[in-house]
Design an enzyme around this catalytic site. Structure first.
Site, PDB file in Angstrom:
ATOM      1  N   LYS A  11       0.860  -1.213   0.060  1.00 28.63           N
ATOM      2  CA  LYS A  11      -0.105   0.020  -0.097  1.00 28.63           C
ATOM      3  C   LYS A  11       0.742   1.167   0.101  1.00 28.63           C
ATOM      4  O   LYS A  11       1.866   1.362   0.345  1.00 28.63           O
ATOM      5  CB  LYS A  11      -1.032   0.111   1.122  1.00 28.63           C
ATOM      6  CG  LYS A  11      -0.435  -0.154   2.532  1.00 28.63           C
ATOM      7  CD  LYS A  11       0.094   1.301   3.372  1.00 28.63           C
ATOM      8  CE  LYS A  11       1.062   1.068   4.572  1.00 28.63           C
ATOM      9  NZ  LYS A  11       1.824   2.080   5.168  1.00 28.63           N
ATOM     10  N   PRO A  96       9.632  -5.263   1.222  1.00 31.38           N
ATOM     11  CA  PRO A  96      10.657  -5.304   2.255  1.00 31.38           C
ATOM     12  C   PRO A  96      10.227  -5.069   3.653  1.00 31.38           C
ATOM     13  O   PRO A  96       8.920  -4.574   3.671  1.00 31.38           O
ATOM     14  CB  PRO A  96      11.657  -4.243   1.953  1.00 31.38           C
ATOM     15  CG  PRO A  96      10.701  -3.502   1.064  1.00 31.38           C
ATOM     16  CD  PRO A  96       9.736  -4.195   0.425  1.00 31.38           C
ATOM     17  N   GLY A  98       9.943  -3.398   7.289  1.00 34.74           N
ATOM     18  CA  GLY A  98      10.339  -2.041   7.804  1.00 34.74           C
ATOM     19  C   GLY A  98      10.320  -1.094   6.671  1.00 34.74           C
ATOM     20  O   GLY A  98      11.223  -0.194   6.530  1.00 34.74           O
ATOM     21  N   GLY A  99       9.510  -1.597   5.703  1.00 33.73           N
ATOM     22  CA  GLY A  99       9.633  -0.527   4.353  1.00 33.73           C
ATOM     23  C   GLY A  99       8.451   0.351   4.285  1.00 33.73           C
ATOM     24  O   GLY A  99       8.340   1.263   3.543  1.00 33.73           O
ATOM     25  N   GLY A 100       7.371   0.297   5.296  1.00 30.60           N
ATOM     26  CA  GLY A 100       6.282   1.358   5.219  1.00 30.60           C
ATOM     27  C   GLY A 100       5.346   0.768   4.186  1.00 30.60           C
ATOM     28  O   GLY A 100       4.380   1.850   3.904  1.00 30.60           O
ATOM     29  N   GLY A 102       3.552  -1.810   4.283  1.00 29.70           N
ATOM     30  CA  GLY A 102       2.586  -2.469   4.941  1.00 29.70           C
ATOM     31  C   GLY A 102       2.751  -4.316   4.680  1.00 29.70           C
ATOM     32  O   GLY A 102       1.806  -5.045   4.709  1.00 29.70           O
ATOM     33  N   GLY A 103       3.712  -4.813   4.183  1.00 27.94           N
ATOM     34  CA  GLY A 103       3.978  -5.861   4.034  1.00 27.94           C
ATOM     35  C   GLY A 103       3.451  -6.959   4.746  1.00 27.94           C
ATOM     36  O   GLY A 103       2.812  -8.151   4.727  1.00 27.94           O
ATOM     37  N   GLY A 104       3.957  -6.907   6.053  1.00 25.34           N
ATOM     38  CA  GLY A 104       3.481  -7.849   7.105  1.00 25.34           C
ATOM     39  C   GLY A 104       2.045  -7.719   7.578  1.00 25.34           C
ATOM     40  O   GLY A 104       1.392  -8.893   7.590  1.00 25.34           O
ATOM     41  N   SER A 106      -0.166  -6.990   5.149  1.00 22.32           N
ATOM     42  CA  SER A 106      -0.889  -7.361   3.908  1.00 22.32           C
ATOM     43  C   SER A 106      -0.725  -8.983   4.278  1.00 22.32           C
ATOM     44  O   SER A 106      -1.748  -9.730   3.837  1.00 22.32           O
ATOM     45  CB  SER A 106      -0.060  -6.881   2.712  1.00 22.32           C
ATOM     46  OG  SER A 106      -0.518  -7.501   1.677  1.00 22.32           O
ATOM     47  N   ASP A 137      -2.734  -1.635   9.981  1.00 22.15           N
ATOM     48  CA  ASP A 137      -3.070  -1.592   8.534  1.00 22.15           C
ATOM     49  C   ASP A 137      -3.838  -2.714   8.042  1.00 22.15           C
ATOM     50  O   ASP A 137      -4.163  -2.848   6.864  1.00 22.15           O
ATOM     51  CB  ASP A 137      -1.564  -1.575   7.746  1.00 22.15           C
ATOM     52  CG  ASP A 137      -0.921  -0.399   8.127  1.00 22.15           C
ATOM     53  OD1 ASP A 137      -1.477   0.767   8.439  1.00 22.15           O
ATOM     54  OD2 ASP A 137       0.456  -0.322   7.700  1.00 22.15           O
TER      55      ASP A 137
END
Ligand code: C5P
Length: 289
Positions: A11, A96, A98-100, A102-104, A106, A137
């Protein structure tokens, strides 16, 4: 046994205003979320025992702190009698940490959506409740698309606005900024300006790429990031290579640049090299469930 493959998208926060610290340790937010095309790919299969098996996650995300484990555990505890037992979750990781982006969050939402599809009798309201509890998120990623969010990010107003995909270049700096740290740093900066435009006004400016867009691409976390070389460097790279605007993603450390076309975004990412990729925003129509 049935097996599902789900795209777990990133996102962008087109604007992100952080209000005061609340009693529960969270901050009030006002943000406009949009899903991006770039995604992890997750395969989910049910297991007969009550365990979770994770494949392909980076070693530095221990299974016990992985939001995917948290989502499954809560779904198992709160949904007796709907058939859910164990899960095998495999991932091809692109986003990545800690990339901002929202990977985790998501990934956790993808697993909740997977549970809903594998066990159609599992009540949606329980899954929505779990999403809101796991992380700020996760609720957005259940439906994705385009949404205005308040509260700690979990109170969502979906927005229907027909916006062509926006071409983007993302730079993933090696430096990471933990969300908690970024909020702490932000608390030390007084007098943050408040929002003076609506989501619709923002989207109109984005579509026209007008002169007021720069003033509306406002992410309070840039007040923190500006103190760091990695941010100023990434921002300069994007602009000098031809992006019209730049923006910090969430609490960082990914920095996004808006390009004029897909081919230009691809060319800019290629010229910047290693830690840059091109993507676009995803349409606002929800086809998830
Ligand atoms: O909800 P999530 O796990 O993503 O949040 C990580 C940390 O970021 C929280 O523990 C909190 O310190 C901070 N946070 C906040 N206000 C928000 C969202 C997150 O202070 N709205």
């Amino acid at each position: 046994m049935k097996k599902l493959t789900i795209h777990s998208h990133a996102k962008i926060n087109w604007f992100l205003f952080v209000g005061p610290l609340r009693q529960d340790g969270y901050h009030e937010l006002e943000t406009l979320f949009q899903e991006l095309e770039i995604h992890d790919t997750i395969t989910i299969a049910p297991r007969e025992d009550e365990t979770i098996v994770l494949n392909g996650f980076p070693d530095n995300i221990p299974p016990e702190t992985n939001l995917v484990t948290k989502a499954w555990k809560m779904a198992l505890e709160q949904g007796h009698g709907y058939g859910l037992k164990g899960l095998e979750v495999s991932i091809e990781k692109v986003l990545p940490q800690g990339g901002g982006l929202g990977g985790g969050s998501s990934n956790a939402a993808a697993v909740l959506n997977g549970i809903s599809r594998l066990f159609p009798q599992y009540p949606l309201d329980i899954l929505e409740n779990i999403a809101a509890q796991i992380g700020s998120d996760v609720a957005f990623f259940l439906n994705g698309g385009l949404a205005f969010a308040t509260g700690r990010g979990e109170i969502l107003t979906p927005i229907t606005y027909s916006l062509p995909p926006v071409p983007l270049v993302l730079i993933f700096p090696e430096e990471k900024m933990s969300t908690g740290y970024a909020y702490n740093q932000l608390d030390a900066i007084p007098h943050r300006p408040s929002r003076s435009f609506s989501s619709e006004e923002f989207l109109t400016a984005l579509e026209k790429s007008g002169p007021n867009l720069k003033l509306m691409l406002k992410n309070d976390f840039e007040l923190v990031a500006e103190q760091y070389e990695w941010f100023n460097q990434a921002r300069n790279l994007l602009i000098t290579h031809g992006c019209t605007h730049s923006l910090l993603c969430g609490s960082g450390s990914t920095v996004a640049g808006i390009a004029r076309s897909n081919s230009e975004a691809q060319e800019i990412a290629r010229r910047i090299g290693g830690n840059a990729v091109s993507t676009t925003t995803k349409g606002s129509i929800n086809t998830r469930r």
